[in-house]
Motif scaffolding. Structure first.
Motif, mmCIF file in Angstrom:
data_model
loop_
_atom_site.group_PDB
_atom_site.id
_atom_site.type_symbol
_atom_site.label_atom_id
_atom_site.label_comp_id
_atom_site.label_asym_id
_atom_site.label_seq_id
_atom_site.Cartn_x
_atom_site.Cartn_y
_atom_site.Cartn_z
ATOM 1 N N TYR A 1 0.800 -1.230 0.000
ATOM 2 C CA TYR A 1 0.000 0.000 0.000
ATOM 3 C C TYR A 1 0.833 1.280 0.000
ATOM 4 O O TYR A 1 0.402 2.287 -0.574
ATOM 5 N N MET A 2 1.985 1.264 0.639
ATOM 6 C CA MET A 2 2.823 2.471 0.608
ATOM 7 C C MET A 2 3.314 2.743 -0.811
ATOM 8 O O MET A 2 3.347 3.898 -1.267
ATOM 9 N N GLN A 3 3.693 1.671 -1.535
ATOM 10 C CA GLN A 3 4.106 1.858 -2.926
ATOM 11 C C GLN A 3 2.942 2.362 -3.778
ATOM 12 O O GLN A 3 3.128 3.185 -4.678
ATOM 13 N N ALA A 4 1.751 1.859 -3.489
ATOM 14 C CA ALA A 4 0.574 2.328 -4.228
ATOM 15 C C ALA A 4 0.331 3.815 -3.964
ATOM 16 O O ALA A 4 -0.012 4.578 -4.884
ATOM 17 N N PHE A 5 0.533 4.232 -2.708
ATOM 18 C CA PHE A 5 0.328 5.657 -2.381
ATOM 19 C C PHE A 5 1.365 6.525 -3.089
ATOM 20 O O PHE A 5 1.041 7.600 -3.607
ATOM 21 N N ILE A 6 2.613 6.069 -3.126
ATOM 22 C CA ILE A 6 3.651 6.830 -3.831
ATOM 23 C C ILE A 6 3.323 6.925 -5.327
ATOM 24 O O ILE A 6 3.479 7.980 -5.952
ATOM 25 N N SER A 7 2.826 5.833 -5.895
ATOM 26 C CA SER A 7 2.436 5.857 -7.312
ATOM 27 C C SER A 7 1.278 6.821 -7.543
ATOM 28 O O SER A 7 1.257 7.559 -8.535
ATOM 29 N N SER A 8 0.320 6.810 -6.620
ATOM 30 C CA SER A 8 -0.817 7.728 -6.744
ATOM 31 C C SER A 8 -0.348 9.183 -6.638
ATOM 32 O O SER A 8 -0.803 10.055 -7.391
ATOM 33 N N ALA A 9 0.586 9.438 -5.693
ATOM 34 C CA ALA A 9 1.121 10.792 -5.540
ATOM 35 C C ALA A 9 1.885 11.213 -6.799
ATOM 36 O O ALA A 9 1.767 12.354 -7.257
ATOM 37 N N CYS A 10 2.672 10.292 -7.371
ATOM 38 C CA CYS A 10 3.411 10.600 -8.611
ATOM 39 C C CYS A 10 2.445 10.871 -9.764
ATOM 40 O O CYS A 10 2.714 11.722 -10.622
ATOM 41 N N THR A 11 1.324 10.143 -9.790
ATOM 42 C CA THR A 11 0.319 10.374 -10.834
ATOM 43 C C THR A 11 -0.233 11.790 -10.742
ATOM 44 O O THR A 11 -0.349 12.498 -11.754
ATOM 45 N N ILE A 12 -0.569 12.213 -9.527
ATOM 46 C CA ILE A 12 -1.098 13.569 -9.348
ATOM 47 C C ILE A 12 -0.039 14.601 -9.721
ATOM 48 O O ILE A 12 -0.332 15.589 -10.426
#
Length: 354
Positions: A270-281
């Motif tokens: 989940y932390m990697q998913a959050f970083i990916s989501s932040a990078c997407t934004i």
């Protein structure tokens, strides 16, 4: 690189910080009513409890930087979007009051009322931010005097409403992924389902918005085209190659980060998913900025657009502010990092919780 470009980048960094940080707590608000038990709703509220007000500091800082570096843009934007900004302000205030008041009484009606206030305030703020971005992409009705010549209702078109919904869905996905880090057990499994649904909705609307933008505003591609699409402004002409290379690097980052979100959620990273989501934004904000650069406010008549040169403060002011910023911005980063480090881990309820 002159100070006009430097301040364009600094304001962009502040807006990226705000979109990533306040984006997830607006997303938590959008999901709030989907959970039914009082315990789960308190877990959701307290997952953002220590950080939500600090996240909004980034918006205030970005507004202050815009006012000082690009006063013409600030004045025109606040007069053009006055009613929309008042709507956002009311939504953010109502949301903040809901967080503080909800748990002051045990009464079910009392808590349900503030639950609705928290969720509606979060949804309205996310949609209006998206509508504002849609208007800047399509251009607004600015006269030669830089005054807005349209009405409040003119700001709402099918395209801008679509960007508003897109922003809401993106923040909802981001908020759900944040909650996966902060929750556990049955609630976490429930939110995992919301995160995946939000991702598929995000991916679908993202493709539609991209196609609509390329069809309706092909000039947004000028800074990606190595000069094959005529640039809107002659100021970009000397940097076409460098800007286009950077723009395509951002596109690659955007594609990779989007593809990594469902993979990491499925694997429980989940932390990697959050970083990916932040990078997407972050990538989406950069693509938006690259699409309109060097403009800050795009007008229907290109001659009336406000850019980093005709809407800026003096060179001396920009240079002086830059010296202040290189001291102040690291302090904001350190403060934000300390808060998140202090309150890391799963959310637990105690006597001091909301």
């Amino acid at each position: 690189m002159d100070f006009h470009v430097v301040w364009y980048l600094l304001v962009g960094v502040l807006l990226i910080g705000y979109a990533i940080l306040d984006g997830f707590d607006l997303g938590v608000g959008a999901l709030h009513l989907f959970t039914k038990s009082d315990y789960d709703r308190r877990i959701m509220l307290n997952s953002i409890g220590p950080v939500w007000d600090g996240n909004e500091v980034w918006l205030i800082t970005a507004g202050g930087a815009l006012f000082a570096a690009f006063p013409e843009v600030y004045a025109t934007a606040f007069s053009s979007f006055y009613l929309a900004l008042m709507l956002v302000l009311c939504a953010l205030i109502f949301r903040a009051v809901s967080i503080e008041f909800r748990s002051k009484e045990e009464n079910k009606t009392w808590r349900k009322t503030w639950d609705i206030g928290f969720s509606v305030g979060s949804i309205v703020a996310a949609i209006v931010f998206g509508v504002a971005i849609g208007n800047v992409i399509m251009g607004i009705n600015l006269g030669a005097d830089k005054e807005y010549a349209g009405t409040f209702l003119d700001l709402f078109t099918p395209f801008t409403l679509m960007t508003g919904v897109f922003n809401l869905v993106m923040f909802t996905m981001h908020g759900a992924i944040y909650l996966l880090i902060k929750t556990e057990g049955e609630l976490q499994q429930q939110i995992k389902g919301y995160a995946m649904k939000a991702f598929y909705a995000f991916a679908t609307i993202f493709l539609i918005i991209t196609a609509m933008t390329l069809y309706l505003k092909p000039e947004m591609l000028a800074n990606f085209s190595f000069g094959t699409v005529a640039a809107q402004h002659p100021l970009i002409a000397n940097y076409e190659t460098a800007v286009s290379v950077f723009a395509w690097m951002v596109i690659v980052l955007n594609i990779l980060s989007i593809m990594n979100i469902p993979r990491t959620i499925t694997k429980g990273k989940y932390m990697q998913a959050f970083i990916s989501s932040a990078c997407t934004i972050a990538a989406l904000v950069m693509l938006f900025a690259l699409g309109i650069f060097p403009n800050l406010l795009v007008a229907h008549d290109a001659a009336n657009s406000i850019n980093i040169y005709n809407g800026s403060s003096s060179e001396y002011t920009l240079e002086t502010m830059f010296k202040v910023a290189i001291i102040g911005m690291p302090l904001v980063l350190v403060y934000t990092s300390l808060i998140y480090w202090t309150y890391k881990g799963k959310t637990r309820l105690d006597e001091h919780s909301y």
